[in-house]
Design a protein around this motif. Structure first.
Motif, mmCIF file in Angstrom:
data_model
loop_
_atom_site.group_PDB
_atom_site.id
_atom_site.type_symbol
_atom_site.label_atom_id
_atom_site.label_comp_id
_atom_site.label_asym_id
_atom_site.label_seq_id
_atom_site.Cartn_x
_atom_site.Cartn_y
_atom_site.Cartn_z
ATOM 1 N N HIS A 22 0.834 -1.202 0.000
ATOM 2 C CA HIS A 22 0.000 0.000 0.000
ATOM 3 C C HIS A 22 0.874 1.259 0.000
ATOM 4 N N VAL A 23 1.873 1.291 0.876
ATOM 5 C CA VAL A 23 2.743 2.459 0.990
ATOM 6 C C VAL A 23 3.550 2.673 -0.287
ATOM 7 N N LEU A 24 4.092 1.597 -0.838
ATOM 8 C CA LEU A 24 4.967 1.694 -2.011
ATOM 9 C C LEU A 24 4.206 1.620 -3.336
ATOM 10 N N ASN A 25 2.945 1.286 -3.260
ATOM 11 C CA ASN A 25 2.098 1.129 -4.436
ATOM 12 C C ASN A 25 2.548 -0.009 -5.359
ATOM 13 N N LYS A 26 3.273 -0.973 -4.788
ATOM 14 C CA LYS A 26 3.697 -2.170 -5.523
ATOM 15 C C LYS A 26 4.230 -3.188 -4.525
ATOM 16 N N ARG A 27 4.303 -4.439 -4.970
ATOM 17 C CA ARG A 27 4.911 -5.467 -4.118
ATOM 18 C C ARG A 27 6.408 -5.509 -4.416
ATOM 19 N N PRO A 28 7.224 -5.331 -3.391
ATOM 20 C CA PRO A 28 8.673 -5.375 -3.609
ATOM 21 C C PRO A 28 9.115 -6.780 -4.020
ATOM 22 N N PRO A 29 10.177 -6.870 -4.799
ATOM 23 C CA PRO A 29 10.695 -8.189 -5.170
ATOM 24 C C PRO A 29 11.449 -8.835 -4.011
ATOM 25 N N LEU A 30 11.624 -10.126 -4.106
ATOM 26 C CA LEU A 30 12.432 -10.898 -3.158
ATOM 27 C C LEU A 30 11.994 -10.709 -1.712
ATOM 28 N N ILE A 31 10.695 -10.800 -1.482
ATOM 29 C CA ILE A 31 10.162 -10.747 -0.126
ATOM 30 C C ILE A 31 9.180 -11.907 0.039
ATOM 31 N N GLY A 32 9.305 -12.588 1.158
ATOM 32 C CA GLY A 32 8.416 -13.706 1.433
ATOM 33 C C GLY A 32 8.049 -13.732 2.899
ATOM 34 N N GLN A 33 7.090 -14.566 3.224
ATOM 35 C CA GLN A 33 6.672 -14.653 4.618
ATOM 36 C C GLN A 33 6.203 -16.061 4.934
ATOM 37 N N LEU A 34 6.396 -16.418 6.187
ATOM 38 C CA LEU A 34 5.921 -17.691 6.707
ATOM 39 C C LEU A 34 5.216 -17.417 8.021
ATOM 40 N N GLY A 35 3.932 -17.760 8.069
ATOM 41 C CA GLY A 35 3.165 -17.622 9.294
ATOM 42 C C GLY A 35 3.231 -18.914 10.086
ATOM 43 N N VAL A 36 3.540 -18.792 11.362
ATOM 44 C CA VAL A 36 3.676 -19.957 12.224
ATOM 45 C C VAL A 36 2.524 -19.957 13.232
ATOM 46 N N ALA A 37 1.877 -21.101 13.375
ATOM 47 C CA ALA A 37 0.786 -21.242 14.339
ATOM 48 C C ALA A 37 1.325 -21.784 15.656
ATOM 49 N N ALA A 38 0.585 -21.555 16.707
ATOM 50 C CA ALA A 38 1.014 -21.971 18.050
ATOM 51 C C ALA A 38 1.284 -23.472 18.123
ATOM 52 N N GLN A 39 0.523 -24.259 17.397
ATOM 53 C CA GLN A 39 0.672 -25.713 17.469
ATOM 54 C C GLN A 39 1.747 -26.255 16.514
ATOM 55 N N ASP A 40 2.360 -25.396 15.712
ATOM 56 C CA ASP A 40 3.377 -25.865 14.763
ATOM 57 C C ASP A 40 4.633 -26.323 15.493
ATOM 58 N N ASP A 41 5.174 -27.439 15.048
ATOM 59 C CA ASP A 41 6.438 -27.943 15.555
ATOM 60 C C ASP A 41 7.557 -27.381 14.679
ATOM 61 N N LEU A 42 8.615 -26.894 15.323
ATOM 62 C CA LEU A 42 9.731 -26.291 14.603
ATOM 63 C C LEU A 42 10.262 -27.189 13.499
ATOM 64 N N LEU A 43 10.457 -28.446 13.803
ATOM 65 C CA LEU A 43 11.034 -29.363 12.821
ATOM 66 C C LEU A 43 10.090 -29.635 11.663
ATOM 67 N N ASP A 44 8.778 -29.471 11.885
ATOM 68 C CA ASP A 44 7.811 -29.659 10.810
ATOM 69 C C ASP A 44 7.805 -28.493 9.824
ATOM 70 N N VAL A 45 7.997 -27.266 10.330
ATOM 71 C CA VAL A 45 7.950 -26.088 9.453
ATOM 72 C C VAL A 45 9.327 -25.678 8.917
ATOM 73 N N LEU A 46 10.383 -26.268 9.454
ATOM 74 C CA LEU A 46 11.736 -25.928 9.002
ATOM 75 C C LEU A 46 11.940 -26.137 7.502
ATOM 76 N N PRO A 47 11.488 -27.249 6.910
ATOM 77 C CA PRO A 47 11.677 -27.411 5.459
ATOM 78 C C PRO A 47 10.995 -26.314 4.638
ATOM 79 N N MET A 48 9.815 -25.876 5.049
ATOM 80 C CA MET A 48 9.123 -24.795 4.338
ATOM 81 C C MET A 48 9.908 -23.492 4.475
ATOM 82 N N ALA A 49 10.443 -23.233 5.664
ATOM 83 C CA ALA A 49 11.244 -22.028 5.881
ATOM 84 C C ALA A 49 12.496 -22.053 5.006
ATOM 85 N N GLU A 50 13.130 -23.202 4.906
ATOM 86 C CA GLU A 50 14.327 -23.332 4.063
ATOM 87 C C GLU A 50 13.994 -23.093 2.596
ATOM 88 N N LEU A 51 12.844 -23.590 2.148
ATOM 89 C CA LEU A 51 12.411 -23.389 0.766
ATOM 90 C C LEU A 51 12.142 -21.910 0.492
#
Length: 129
Positions: A22-51
């Motif tokens: 909204h501020v920049l009026n475009k999506r910047p390149p090379l930006i990503g996000q991973l939302g983690v839920a309270a019940q997520d196990d670190l070792l389960d979400v680690l492969p997605m984070a690495e990707l």
């Protein structure tokens, strides 16, 4: 250009990215996000984070931004750190993210300094201004 990966609780990271768009009026390149839920196990979400880390890394490194140090997102980010190549900052806010996007072509050490100062300087007691 240094990539940026937000690892946060729930949809906080995606909300930050939407606000940046909204501020920049475009999506910047090379930006990503991973939302983690309270019940997520670190070792389960680690492969997605690495990707996601690989997806935003163009060869100049990645800055990981997390919300609360000591919580699951930051603990996941800690597992991805590689000195000089993958660095991390906890306590992400919108001013920090905007500053990081502004300075990510200046090298990792400057980016770290500017992102932290942007986050810090963005916290203002409005009555004292």
């Amino acid at each position: 250009m240094i990539g940026i990966l937000l690892i946060t609780h729930g949809t906080f990271g995606e909300s930050l990215i939407q606000n940046v768009c909204h501020v920049l009026n475009k999506r910047p390149p090379l930006i990503g996000q991973l939302g983690v839920a309270a019940q997520d196990d670190l070792l389960d979400v680690l492969p997605m984070a690495e990707l996601l880390l690989k997806e935003v890394d163009q060869g100049e490194g990645v800055l990981i931004l997390t919300d609360v140090f000591g919580a699951t997102p930051a603990n996941l980010g800690l597992k991805l750190l590689s000195p000089g190549r993958v660095e991390g900052i906890a306590g992400v806010n919108l001013p920090m993210l905007l500053r990081a996007l502004t300075y990510r072509d200046r090298g990792m050490s400057i980016l770290l300094q500017k992102a932290v100062s942007g986050g810090h300087d963005g916290v203002i007691n409005m009555r004292q201004h």
